[in-house]
Design an enzyme around this catalytic site. Structure first.
Site, PDB file in Angstrom:
ATOM      1  N   ARG A   1      49.432  47.011  42.557  1.00  0.00           N
ATOM      2  CA  ARG A   1      49.548  45.714  41.902  1.00  0.00           C
ATOM      3  C   ARG A   1      50.678  45.783  40.870  1.00  0.00           C
ATOM      4  O   ARG A   1      50.902  46.819  40.242  1.00  0.00           O
ATOM      5  CB  ARG A   1      48.233  45.342  41.213  1.00  0.00           C
ATOM      6  CG  ARG A   1      48.259  43.937  40.616  1.00  0.00           C
ATOM      7  CD  ARG A   1      46.966  43.629  39.899  1.00  0.00           C
ATOM      8  NE  ARG A   1      47.052  42.338  39.220  1.00  0.00           N
ATOM      9  CZ  ARG A   1      46.203  41.929  38.291  1.00  0.00           C
ATOM     10  NH1 ARG A   1      45.209  42.709  37.919  1.00  0.00           N
ATOM     11  NH2 ARG A   1      46.361  40.758  37.721  1.00  0.00           N
ATOM     12  N   HIS A   2      51.364  44.687  40.698  1.00  0.00           N
ATOM     13  CA  HIS A   2      52.460  44.616  39.723  1.00  0.00           C
ATOM     14  C   HIS A   2      51.962  44.885  38.296  1.00  0.00           C
ATOM     15  O   HIS A   2      50.767  44.779  38.001  1.00  0.00           O
ATOM     16  CB  HIS A   2      53.130  43.238  39.770  1.00  0.00           C
ATOM     17  CG  HIS A   2      52.196  42.119  39.391  1.00  0.00           C
ATOM     18  ND1 HIS A   2      51.875  41.816  38.089  1.00  0.00           N
ATOM     19  CD2 HIS A   2      51.499  41.243  40.159  1.00  0.00           C
ATOM     20  CE1 HIS A   2      51.039  40.804  38.059  1.00  0.00           C
ATOM     21  NE2 HIS A   2      50.781  40.433  39.308  1.00  0.00           N
TER      22      HIS A   2
ATOM     23  N   ARG B   1      57.846  39.690  39.023  1.00  0.00           N
ATOM     24  CA  ARG B   1      56.952  40.692  38.436  1.00  0.00           C
ATOM     25  C   ARG B   1      56.657  41.835  39.410  1.00  0.00           C
ATOM     26  O   ARG B   1      56.522  42.992  39.004  1.00  0.00           O
ATOM     27  CB  ARG B   1      55.659  40.041  37.945  1.00  0.00           C
ATOM     28  CG  ARG B   1      54.839  39.306  39.003  1.00  0.00           C
ATOM     29  CD  ARG B   1      53.771  38.461  38.344  1.00  0.00           C
ATOM     30  NE  ARG B   1      52.885  37.763  39.260  1.00  0.00           N
ATOM     31  CZ  ARG B   1      53.106  36.558  39.758  1.00  0.00           C
ATOM     32  NH1 ARG B   1      54.235  35.919  39.468  1.00  0.00           N
ATOM     33  NH2 ARG B   1      52.219  35.979  40.554  1.00  0.00           N
TER      34      ARG B   1
ATOM     35  N   HIS C   1      50.234  41.622  44.623  1.00  0.00           N
ATOM     36  CA  HIS C   1      49.435  40.919  43.627  1.00  0.00           C
ATOM     37  C   HIS C   1      47.942  41.140  43.869  1.00  0.00           C
ATOM     38  O   HIS C   1      47.535  41.560  44.950  1.00  0.00           O
ATOM     39  CB  HIS C   1      49.757  39.424  43.695  1.00  0.00           C
ATOM     40  CG  HIS C   1      51.226  39.137  43.632  1.00  0.00           C
ATOM     41  ND1 HIS C   1      51.896  38.939  42.452  1.00  0.00           N
ATOM     42  CD2 HIS C   1      52.161  39.059  44.621  1.00  0.00           C
ATOM     43  CE1 HIS C   1      53.174  38.723  42.704  1.00  0.00           C
ATOM     44  NE2 HIS C   1      53.360  38.793  44.012  1.00  0.00           N
TER      45      HIS C   1
END
Length: 198
Positions: free
Chosen positions: A8-9, A58, A147
């Site tokens: 995940r970012h 992101r 995400h």
């Protein structure tokens, strides 16, 4: 098939402020940059042959920081976060005030509710899993930076066969999940590695 490594970012401003921001495009915070650097050190223990990333900034910036093998980072909109439609840019309290009927419908039918002008979780799972399956090959390890929604859709697909596990996986900023495909059978080898320290 080889391993699928999901990251995940790092933290973004809207993430920090509790805003629904699926396809809005904020940058990483200083903390998010630090999280990506910490993830890079953890990922040195993992081999990967290719790296795919959501084209939102992101995720893109997180991937560029943690890509210790310095491979080409391949961007795609198919790994974008869920499109929250009319909820985008709002805090939960604002959604309750502005869209109470839609919020109730979302809670009741969360798998198929499309946020009026967005997409459903089921549609998100379809596009993200289809992309992953196109890239999985025999003896090839791939790294995906995306995400919360994408990662939990993918984990739920491979580990529960649908969306039943969507809410059941911890996926913190820059947490790492690893699925090893043994004779095409998915085995979870790690979840939220390097994620939130309790």
């Amino acid at each position: 098939m080889g391993r699928l490594i999901l990251v995940r970012h790092g933290e973004s401003e809207l993430n920090r402020d509790g805003i629904f921001y699926g396809q809005l495009d904020p940058e990483l915070t200083e903390k998010g940059v630090r999280q990506a650097k910490e993830a890079k050190e953890i990922l040195r223990a993992f081999h990967y042959d290719e790296i795919y990333v959501s084209d939102l900034v992101r995720a893109r910036d997180t991937a560029r920081i943690l890509n210790h093998r310095e491979l080409e980072v391949i961007e795609t909109e198919r790994l974008r976060e869920l499109n929250f439609g009319i909820f985008e840019g709002l805090k939960y309290e604002e959604i309750l005030e502005k869209y109470p009927e839609e919020e109730a419908l979302w809670r009741e039918k969360w798998q198929d509710y499309d946020y009026e002008s967005g997409e459903s979780v089921r549609e998100l799972q379809r596009r993200s899993v289809e992309f992953i399956e196109e890239k999985l090959e025999e003896e090839k390890d791939i790294l995906v930076v995306a995400h919360w929604g994408v990662i939990n859709c993918v984990l739920s697909h491979y580990l529960t066969g649908g969306l039943e596990g969507y809410w059941k996986f911890a996926t913190d900023n820059c947490g790492i999940a690893v699925i090893n495909f043994r004779d095409k059978f998915p085995v979870l080898e790690g979840l939220n590695i390097g994620g939130k320290k309790l």
